[in-house]
Scaffold this motif. Structure first.
Motif, PDB file in Angstrom:
ATOM      1  N   ALA A 293       0.769  -1.376   0.070  1.00  0.00           N
ATOM      2  CA  ALA A 293       0.038   0.054   0.005  1.00  0.00           C
ATOM      3  C   ALA A 293       1.048   1.235  -0.055  1.00  0.00           C
ATOM      4  O   ALA A 293       0.591   2.149  -0.632  1.00  0.00           O
ATOM      5  CB  ALA A 293      -0.921  -0.129   1.247  1.00  0.00           C
ATOM      6  N   GLU A 294       2.035   1.238   0.846  1.00  0.00           N
ATOM      7  CA  GLU A 294       2.736   2.417   0.968  1.00  0.00           C
ATOM      8  C   GLU A 294       3.605   2.717  -0.498  1.00  0.00           C
ATOM      9  O   GLU A 294       3.533   3.732  -1.074  1.00  0.00           O
ATOM     10  CB  GLU A 294       4.044   2.324   1.890  1.00  0.00           C
ATOM     11  CG  GLU A 294       3.325   2.301   3.243  1.00  0.00           C
ATOM     12  CD  GLU A 294       4.192   2.048   4.274  1.00  0.00           C
ATOM     13  OE1 GLU A 294       4.088   2.359   5.501  1.00  0.00           O
ATOM     14  OE2 GLU A 294       5.133   0.915   4.200  1.00  0.00           O
ATOM     15  N   ARG A 295       3.839   1.501  -1.377  1.00  0.00           N
ATOM     16  CA  ARG A 295       4.722   1.614  -2.445  1.00  0.00           C
ATOM     17  C   ARG A 295       3.536   2.295  -3.549  1.00  0.00           C
ATOM     18  O   ARG A 295       3.925   3.062  -4.231  1.00  0.00           O
ATOM     19  CB  ARG A 295       4.905   0.168  -2.862  1.00  0.00           C
ATOM     20  CG  ARG A 295       6.299  -0.285  -2.343  1.00  0.00           C
ATOM     21  CD  ARG A 295       6.583  -1.626  -2.868  1.00  0.00           C
ATOM     22  NE  ARG A 295       7.628  -2.316  -2.162  1.00  0.00           N
ATOM     23  CZ  ARG A 295       8.859  -2.179  -2.380  1.00  0.00           C
ATOM     24  NH1 ARG A 295       9.229  -1.324  -3.055  1.00  0.00           N
ATOM     25  NH2 ARG A 295       9.699  -2.804  -1.488  1.00  0.00           N
ATOM     26  N   GLU A 296       2.321   1.748  -3.536  1.00  0.00           N
ATOM     27  CA  GLU A 296       1.377   2.281  -4.610  1.00  0.00           C
ATOM     28  C   GLU A 296       1.109   3.790  -4.186  1.00  0.00           C
ATOM     29  O   GLU A 296       0.961   4.576  -5.025  1.00  0.00           O
ATOM     30  CB  GLU A 296       0.071   1.597  -4.398  1.00  0.00           C
ATOM     31  CG  GLU A 296       0.088   0.041  -4.933  1.00  0.00           C
ATOM     32  CD  GLU A 296      -1.058  -0.967  -4.324  1.00  0.00           C
ATOM     33  OE1 GLU A 296      -2.126  -0.228  -3.805  1.00  0.00           O
ATOM     34  OE2 GLU A 296      -1.251  -1.936  -4.772  1.00  0.00           O
ATOM     35  N   GLU A 297       1.159   4.161  -2.922  1.00  0.00           N
ATOM     36  CA  GLU A 297       0.853   5.577  -2.428  1.00  0.00           C
ATOM     37  C   GLU A 297       1.998   6.331  -3.057  1.00  0.00           C
ATOM     38  O   GLU A 297       1.881   7.401  -3.771  1.00  0.00           O
ATOM     39  CB  GLU A 297       0.628   5.615  -1.067  1.00  0.00           C
ATOM     40  CG  GLU A 297       0.567   7.237  -0.701  1.00  0.00           C
ATOM     41  CD  GLU A 297       0.341   7.435   0.879  1.00  0.00           C
ATOM     42  OE1 GLU A 297      -0.189   8.499   1.160  1.00  0.00           O
ATOM     43  OE2 GLU A 297       0.383   6.455   1.594  1.00  0.00           O
TER      44      GLU A 297
ATOM     45  N   ARG B  26       3.914   5.736  -5.502  1.00  0.00           N
ATOM     46  CA  ARG B  26       3.869   5.908  -7.005  1.00  0.00           C
ATOM     47  C   ARG B  26       2.855   6.895  -7.368  1.00  0.00           C
ATOM     48  O   ARG B  26       3.030   7.621  -8.316  1.00  0.00           O
ATOM     49  CB  ARG B  26       3.420   4.420  -7.533  1.00  0.00           C
ATOM     50  CG  ARG B  26       4.409   3.908  -8.311  1.00  0.00           C
ATOM     51  CD  ARG B  26       4.218   2.342  -9.169  1.00  0.00           C
ATOM     52  NE  ARG B  26       4.707   1.538  -8.232  1.00  0.00           N
ATOM     53  CZ  ARG B  26       4.282   0.429  -7.736  1.00  0.00           C
ATOM     54  NH1 ARG B  26       2.928   0.472  -7.410  1.00  0.00           N
ATOM     55  NH2 ARG B  26       4.926  -0.549  -7.134  1.00  0.00           N
ATOM     56  N   ARG B  27       1.648   6.889  -6.552  1.00  0.00           N
ATOM     57  CA  ARG B  27       0.623   7.961  -6.994  1.00  0.00           C
ATOM     58  C   ARG B  27       1.127   9.412  -6.611  1.00  0.00           C
ATOM     59  O   ARG B  27       0.801  10.194  -7.534  1.00  0.00           O
ATOM     60  CB  ARG B  27      -0.473   7.601  -6.144  1.00  0.00           C
ATOM     61  CG  ARG B  27      -1.750   8.553  -6.345  1.00  0.00           C
ATOM     62  CD  ARG B  27      -2.993   8.025  -5.161  1.00  0.00           C
ATOM     63  NE  ARG B  27      -2.748   8.397  -3.846  1.00  0.00           N
ATOM     64  CZ  ARG B  27      -2.425   9.548  -3.409  1.00  0.00           C
ATOM     65  NH1 ARG B  27      -2.818  10.507  -3.990  1.00  0.00           N
ATOM     66  NH2 ARG B  27      -1.922   9.793  -2.025  1.00  0.00           N
TER      67      ARG B  27
ATOM     68  N   THR C 137       2.904  14.755  -8.289  1.00  0.00           N
ATOM     69  CA  THR C 137       4.114  15.569  -8.455  1.00  0.00           C
ATOM     70  C   THR C 137       4.611  15.933  -9.379  1.00  0.00           C
ATOM     71  O   THR C 137       4.788  17.285 -10.044  1.00  0.00           O
ATOM     72  CB  THR C 137       5.327  15.193  -7.350  1.00  0.00           C
ATOM     73  OG1 THR C 137       4.761  15.002  -6.271  1.00  0.00           O
ATOM     74  CG2 THR C 137       6.358  16.137  -7.470  1.00  0.00           C
ATOM     75  N   ARG C 138       4.592  14.901 -10.458  1.00  0.00           N
ATOM     76  CA  ARG C 138       5.237  15.228 -11.912  1.00  0.00           C
ATOM     77  C   ARG C 138       4.154  16.010 -12.792  1.00  0.00           C
ATOM     78  O   ARG C 138       4.542  16.834 -13.286  1.00  0.00           O
ATOM     79  CB  ARG C 138       5.544  13.698 -12.491  1.00  0.00           C
ATOM     80  CG  ARG C 138       6.001  13.861 -14.048  1.00  0.00           C
ATOM     81  CD  ARG C 138       6.557  12.667 -14.595  1.00  0.00           C
ATOM     82  NE  ARG C 138       5.214  11.618 -14.481  1.00  0.00           N
ATOM     83  CZ  ARG C 138       5.314  10.429 -13.748  1.00  0.00           C
ATOM     84  NH1 ARG C 138       6.219  10.150 -12.689  1.00  0.00           N
ATOM     85  NH2 ARG C 138       4.056   9.636 -13.851  1.00  0.00           N
TER      86      ARG C 138
END
Length: 69
Positions: A34-38, A40-41, A46-47
């Motif tokens: 879940a932290e990895r997905e967040e 990435r999001r 930001t980009r």
């Protein structure tokens, strides 16, 4: 076991390790799924915001030049 389910031993090892992290059994510095997905999001957001800011900056420069005429 890995051969039986058609994955590499390293792949299976990674899945098991990630499952342990997701269950709270990993090292404190390891990210859950879940932290990895967040992350990435948030990086994507930001980009996109950086791109929007750049467009707005260019528009401001353009309109500033136009108003000087």
């Amino acid at each position: 076991m890995a051969r039986e389910i058609g994955v590499s031993a390293e792949g299976l090892r990674n899945w098991v390790k990630q499952d342990q992290v997701d269950r709270g059994q990993g090292a404190p510095v390891e990210l859950t799924t879940a932290e990895r997905e967040e992350l990435r999001r948030l990086r994507r957001q930001t980009r996109e915001q950086a791109e929007t800011i750049e467009v707005l900056r260019k528009a401001a420069v353009f309109f500033a030049k136009e108003s000087d005429r």
